[in-house]
Each structure stands twice: as structure tokens, then as C-alpha cells.
Design a protein around this motif. Structure first.
Motif, PDB file in Angstrom:
ATOM      1  N   SER A  62       6.777  51.421  56.169  1.00 60.10           N
ATOM      2  CA  SER A  62       6.132  52.121  54.917  1.00 60.10           C
ATOM      3  C   SER A  62       6.317  53.617  55.051  1.00 60.10           C
ATOM      4  CB  SER A  62       4.843  51.721  54.747  1.00 60.10           C
ATOM      5  OG  SER A  62       4.545  50.286  54.252  1.00 60.10           O
ATOM      6  N   CYS A  63       6.456  54.347  54.105  1.00 58.14           N
ATOM      7  CA  CYS A  63       6.687  55.869  54.200  1.00 58.14           C
ATOM      8  C   CYS A  63       5.746  56.196  53.041  1.00 58.14           C
ATOM      9  CB  CYS A  63       8.169  56.425  54.024  1.00 58.14           C
ATOM     10  SG  CYS A  63       8.168  58.030  53.752  1.00 58.14           S
ATOM     11  N   ALA A  64       4.596  56.766  53.298  1.00 55.45           N
ATOM     12  CA  ALA A  64       3.632  57.330  52.263  1.00 55.45           C
ATOM     13  C   ALA A  64       3.722  58.695  52.185  1.00 55.45           C
ATOM     14  CB  ALA A  64       2.122  56.639  52.664  1.00 55.45           C
ATOM     15  N   ALA A  65       3.713  59.087  50.965  1.00 51.62           N
ATOM     16  CA  ALA A  65       3.769  60.623  50.651  1.00 51.62           C
ATOM     17  C   ALA A  65       2.565  61.142  49.671  1.00 51.62           C
ATOM     18  CB  ALA A  65       4.947  60.602  49.773  1.00 51.62           C
ATOM     19  N   SER A  66       2.388  62.394  50.106  1.00 48.98           N
ATOM     20  CA  SER A  66       1.104  63.054  49.455  1.00 48.98           C
ATOM     21  C   SER A  66       1.865  63.908  48.591  1.00 48.98           C
ATOM     22  CB  SER A  66       0.337  63.920  50.427  1.00 48.98           C
ATOM     23  OG  SER A  66       1.032  64.678  51.045  1.00 48.98           O
ATOM     24  N   GLY A  67       1.134  64.190  47.495  1.00 51.03           N
ATOM     25  CA  GLY A  67       1.618  65.016  46.462  1.00 51.03           C
ATOM     26  C   GLY A  67       2.265  64.603  45.117  1.00 51.03           C
ATOM     27  N   SER A  68       2.036  65.157  44.182  1.00 54.15           N
ATOM     28  CA  SER A  68       2.468  64.593  42.796  1.00 54.15           C
ATOM     29  C   SER A  68       3.782  64.424  42.652  1.00 54.15           C
ATOM     30  CB  SER A  68       1.609  65.425  41.714  1.00 54.15           C
ATOM     31  OG  SER A  68       2.213  66.753  41.717  1.00 54.15           O
ATOM     32  N   THR A  69       4.631  65.142  43.291  1.00 51.19           N
ATOM     33  CA  THR A  69       6.144  65.264  43.013  1.00 51.19           C
ATOM     34  C   THR A  69       7.004  64.111  43.632  1.00 51.19           C
ATOM     35  OG1 THR A  69       6.189  67.026  44.829  1.00 51.19           O
ATOM     36  CG2 THR A  69       6.072  67.451  42.524  1.00 51.19           C
ATOM     37  N   PHE A  70       6.291  63.434  44.398  1.00 47.63           N
ATOM     38  CA  PHE A  70       7.242  62.352  45.285  1.00 47.63           C
ATOM     39  C   PHE A  70       8.321  61.808  44.554  1.00 47.63           C
ATOM     40  CE2 PHE A  70       8.023  59.223  48.481  1.00 47.63           C
ATOM     41  CZ  PHE A  70       7.946  58.135  47.546  1.00 47.63           C
ATOM     42  N   SER A  71       7.959  61.215  43.345  1.00 47.94           N
ATOM     43  CA  SER A  71       8.838  60.346  42.486  1.00 47.94           C
ATOM     44  C   SER A  71      10.097  61.348  41.963  1.00 47.94           C
ATOM     45  CB  SER A  71       8.201  59.975  41.183  1.00 47.94           C
ATOM     46  OG  SER A  71       7.978  61.142  40.421  1.00 47.94           O
ATOM     47  N   ARG A  72      10.261  62.584  42.163  1.00 51.05           N
ATOM     48  CA  ARG A  72      11.302  63.509  42.117  1.00 51.05           C
ATOM     49  C   ARG A  72      12.242  63.575  43.268  1.00 51.05           C
ATOM     50  NH1 ARG A  72       8.800  68.834  39.384  1.00 51.05           N
ATOM     51  NH2 ARG A  72      11.276  69.221  39.326  1.00 51.05           N
ATOM     52  N   TYR A  73      12.083  62.834  44.543  1.00 45.86           N
ATOM     53  CA  TYR A  73      12.483  63.273  45.695  1.00 45.86           C
ATOM     54  C   TYR A  73      13.548  61.727  46.238  1.00 45.86           C
ATOM     55  CZ  TYR A  73      10.190  67.499  46.993  1.00 45.86           C
ATOM     56  OH  TYR A  73       9.787  68.769  46.798  1.00 45.86           O
ATOM     57  N   PRO A  74      14.593  62.081  46.285  1.00 46.06           N
ATOM     58  CA  PRO A  74      15.341  60.799  47.110  1.00 46.06           C
ATOM     59  C   PRO A  74      14.767  60.825  48.494  1.00 46.06           C
ATOM     60  CG  PRO A  74      16.973  62.437  46.152  1.00 46.06           C
ATOM     61  CD  PRO A  74      15.681  63.113  46.250  1.00 46.06           C
TER      62      PRO A  74
ATOM     63  N   TYR B 175       9.360  51.830  51.268  1.00 47.59           N
ATOM     64  CA  TYR B 175       9.540  50.928  52.170  1.00 47.59           C
ATOM     65  C   TYR B 175      10.881  50.295  52.847  1.00 47.59           C
ATOM     66  CZ  TYR B 175       5.202  49.803  49.657  1.00 47.59           C
ATOM     67  OH  TYR B 175       3.997  50.001  48.851  1.00 47.59           O
ATOM     68  N   LEU B 176      10.688  49.804  53.902  1.00 49.88           N
ATOM     69  CA  LEU B 176      12.026  49.415  54.472  1.00 49.88           C
ATOM     70  C   LEU B 176      12.006  48.058  55.131  1.00 49.88           C
ATOM     71  CD1 LEU B 176      14.976  50.671  55.131  1.00 49.88           C
ATOM     72  CD2 LEU B 176      14.243  51.072  57.476  1.00 49.88           C
ATOM     73  N   GLN B 177      12.494  47.076  54.466  1.00 48.99           N
ATOM     74  CA  GLN B 177      12.248  45.631  54.971  1.00 48.99           C
ATOM     75  C   GLN B 177      13.533  45.347  55.809  1.00 48.99           C
ATOM     76  OE1 GLN B 177       9.585  43.062  54.014  1.00 48.99           O
ATOM     77  NE2 GLN B 177      10.831  42.485  55.786  1.00 48.99           N
ATOM     78  N   MET B 178      12.929  45.070  57.094  1.00 51.94           N
ATOM     79  CA  MET B 178      14.142  44.797  58.085  1.00 51.94           C
ATOM     80  C   MET B 178      14.103  43.288  58.591  1.00 51.94           C
ATOM     81  SD  MET B 178      13.945  48.342  60.387  1.00 51.94           S
ATOM     82  CE  MET B 178      12.384  48.090  60.974  1.00 51.94           C
ATOM     83  N   LEU B 179      15.094  42.704  58.326  1.00 46.65           N
ATOM     84  CA  LEU B 179      15.222  41.429  58.809  1.00 46.65           C
ATOM     85  C   LEU B 179      16.292  41.112  60.081  1.00 46.65           C
ATOM     86  CD1 LEU B 179      15.430  39.522  55.140  1.00 46.65           C
ATOM     87  CD2 LEU B 179      13.495  40.158  56.530  1.00 46.65           C
TER      88      LEU B 179
END
Length: 128
Positions: A21-33, A80-84
Motif C-alpha cells: 500500500s502507498c498512502a498519501a497525505s494531502g488533498s491533491t493526491f488524486s491529481r498525481y500519477p 495498491y500493488l498486488q503481487m502474485l
């Protein structure tokens, strides 16, 4: 700028699975690849997978296609990065990073030098 924190790494046997998991702080997360980078000892850093800001487009290294899935939940500010079917040679530290807003092209998203705001990383160890 966005601040990122990785989690979910650990020790698994070859063939096992992990979800990072990669958790972000800040309200602009949805604008970043967001991209996931893998640092394997003695090897070049490489972007394993990347996802555009909307989540509509995803890129994967050829070596992980079919085994690894990247996804994001912008409501939870998390990627998320699901690795199998993990392999011993995939042992290393996994980082998530943010690419500049609006980056959509594969050439840019698979280049780790495009990213910044790296987290502290999470260790993935795959035993043989």
C-alpha cells in the motif's frame, strides 16, 4: 507536494503473494500519477508499475505482467500493488513515488527519474 508512505512488505516464499500500500497525505493526491519502483541490490532501479491520476491507465514492466496489479482508491488516498507468484529475484525495497500532474505517456511513467516525493520504502523478501 504529496507525502507518501509505503507498507505491506514482508517475507514470503517463492510463489507467494503480497499486497503493498502507498498512502498519501494531502488533498491533491488524486491529481498525481503514482508509480512503484523496485530497488534490487546490485541492479538498476526500475518502475514495476504505474497508474495515471484517474486510474484509467496502467503500465507494467514486461516481467511482471499477469502477476502484478496496480490500483488506486482516490477516496482513500491510497495506491495498491498486488503481487502474485513472487520470485526470489524480486527481493528488494519497494518505493512509491509521484510523477508530475498530468503525466500520462508510458515513456514518462516508466522512467523512475520522472518521480519525486518517494516514501521510505518497504522491504519485500522472497525466499527460494
Amino acid at each position: 507536494q504529496v507525502q507518501l508512505v509505503e507498507s505491506g512488505g514482508g517475507l514470503v516464499q517463492a510463489g507467494g503473494s503480497l499486497r503493498l500500500s502507498c498512502a498519501a497525505s494531502g488533498s491533491t493526491f488524486s491529481r498525481y500519477p503514482i508509480g512503484w519502483l523496485r530497488q534490487v541490490p546490485g541492479k538498476e532501479r526500475e518502475i514495476v508499475a504505474a497508474i495515471t491520476d484517474s486510474g484509467n491507465t496502467k503500465y507494467y514492466r514486461d516481467s511482471v505482467k499477469g502477476r502484478i496489479t496496480i490500483s488506486r482508491d482516490n477516496g482513500k488516498n491510497t495506491v495498491y500493488l498486488q503481487m502474485l507468484r513472487l520470485k526470489p529475484e524480486e527481493t528488494g525495497v519497494y518505493y512509491c513515488g509521484a510523477a508530475p500532474m498530468g503525466t500520462v505517456h508510458r515513456v514518462a511513467l516508466v522512467n523512475w527519474k520522472m518521480y519525486s516525493s518517494w516514501g521510505q520504502g518497504t522491504q519485500v523478501t522472497v525466499s527460494a
